[in-house]
Write an enzyme that holds these catalytic residues in place. Structure first.
Site, PDB file in Angstrom:
ATOM      1  CB  SER A   1       1.907   3.651  -4.807  1.00  0.00           C
ATOM      2  OG  SER A   1       3.324   3.620  -4.931  1.00  0.00           O
TER       3      SER A   1
ATOM      4  CB  SER B   1       4.263   3.051  -1.449  1.00  0.00           C
ATOM      5  OG  SER B   1       3.387   4.192  -1.888  1.00  0.00           O
TER       6      SER B   1
ATOM      7  CE  LYS C   1       1.319   5.530   0.607  1.00  0.00           C
ATOM      8  NZ  LYS C   1       1.488   5.498  -1.107  1.00  0.00           N
TER       9      LYS C   1
END
Length: 427
Positions: free
Chosen positions: A168, A144, A75
């Protein structure tokens, strides 16, 4: 055998036995990325040549660790020394960190190979990115950790790293139909990750099985026992509908009813968990703590680059401005007091089973979905595992999350595997 569809455990076994080379697996993953990336948009940065060069070096040398030769996605809030790290913001478009985040280092030291950086929302908040749900690109993958969940779901990589401050990891896992694991707060180092809310930020991972999550977690958490998940069962399962149950969609309600029936037939003790009325305030409490801490974490960006911060994030930070330090400390104290009651639940139950999301993924133009059903568990720092096993009315994935007591991540994963084996369609 489709190489890019191998689970973590299957790929690792073949790599360790030299039945599969790191180059072969990396090439298969990149072939899938090249085939699908124009539709899914899971990746923020890729360097195929560098990834293949690292894979070739591994193939020429000794076995390096439990994740030897395994490609993974990172990420884009984790620093990486060999790829740009933009934190999902134009402010850091050309940012090149000097060192890897600690979690990335642990994976590399175990032999894993970074395939690329996966798309994140802006500073891991709520602005919807270009990433789409691989099951149907009209829908969101969640956020996210949007790119990480989508990349694993679409067989681009066998695992990926994410973070959770509200929901997330769990929500994207739910929308994309993969296993998402958020461990107990503080069990994985956060060094080298862009901070959003220091009391809440937690490193997690995405895989396609619970066993796979255990292996990845064993490296990230430095707990080798997680590599072998054994549980005879049956467990005591608490069905926790949450005070926000009215916000669930029919597919989530059906999944919870189906799970209770299936697990009961498998001789699990399944009972409803009482809903303390004061717990209605916990969602707002988590939101306030997150907003206040985000104003501190992003103070420099607001001061120097306000025009490059989205209106939605500006609004969140303006809300955080209204919460002073004294109120924030009172919020933290209140959360601690409410958490003290949770211990009683785990005297009666081994695990809680609760919604991961309202239902199926919403359309992409509606945002990344509501983090409603992850906020409380992040606030309490409890370990959570999303278990995908059903589909909704539009053919999109649906599942539930298992929640365990803080610090007992091994047992949670063991029970989660036991439950997932019972809940998944057979054949």
């Amino acid at each position: 055998m489709v190489l890019n569809q191998l689970t973590v455990l299957d790929a690792v076994r073949m790599l360790q036995r030299r039945e599969l080379s790191a180059v072969q697996l990396m090439r298969a993953c990149f072939a899938r990325i090249e085939q699908r990336e124009d539709s899914v948009h899971a990746w923020a940065a890729l360097d195929k040549d560098a990834a293949l060069a690292r894979a070739l070096l591994l193939d020429k040398g000794p076995i390096t660790g439990p994740l030897h030769g395994l490609p993974f996605g990172v990420k884009d809030v984790f620093d990486t020394q060999d790829l740009p790290t933009a934190y999902g913001s134009p402010i850091y478009q050309d940012h090149r960190p000097e060192a890897d985040a600690a979690a990335v280092t642990r994976c590399r030291q175990a032999g894993a190979l970074v395939a690329g950086k996966t798309v994140t929302t802006e500073f891991a908040t709520f602005k919807a990115p270009l990433t789409r749900n691989p099951h149907n690109t009209a829908y969101t993958p969640g956020g996210s950790s949007s790119g990480s969940a989508a990349a694993v779901a679409d067989f681009m990589v066998p695992f990926a790293l994410g973070t959770q401050t509200a929901a997330s990891v769990i929500r994207p896992a739910a929308y994309c139909g993969v296993v998402g694991f958020k461990p107990s707060f503080g069990t994985i180092p956060r060094d080298g990750i862009k901070t959003l809310a220091s009391s809440l930020d937690t490193v997690g991972c995405f895989t396609r099985t619970v066993d796979d999550a255990g292996l990845i977690a064993s490296v990230l958490m430095d707990q080798p026992a997680l590599r072998r998940l054994n549980y005879d069962g049956p467990p005591r399962v608490g069905i926790y509908r949450t005070p926000q149950w009215r916000h669930t969609l029919p597919e989530t309600r059906e999944a919870l009813a189906q799970a209770a029936e299936t697990l009961g037939r498998a001789r699990a003790v399944v009972q409803e968990v009482d809903l303390p009325p004061e717990y209605c305030a916990l969602v707002q409490l988590q939101s306030d703590i997150m907003a206040h801490e985000a104003t501190r974490s992003l103070a420099v960006e607001r001061e120097r680059h306000a025009s490059q911060i989205s209106p939605g994030l500006q609004a969140l930070l303006q809300g955080g401005d209204k919460i002073d330090a004294a109120k924030h400390q009172a919020n933290l104290q209140r959360a601690a007091e409410m958490y003290a009651r949770v211990g009683g639940w785990f005297e009666r139950f081994d695990v809680l089973l609760t919604p991961s999301a309202q239902g199926e993924a919403p359309f992409a133009d509606q945002g990344t979905g509501d983090p409603l059903f992850g906020r409380v568990w992040t606030l309490f720092g409890l370990p959570c595992v999303h278990l995908p096993f059903a589909t909704g009315p539009h053919g999109l994935p649906v599942g539930l999350q298992a929640v365990g007591p803080k610090g007992d991540d091994y047992r949670l994963l063991c029970i989660a595997k036991w439950m997932h084996d019972k809940l998944r369609p057979q054949g």
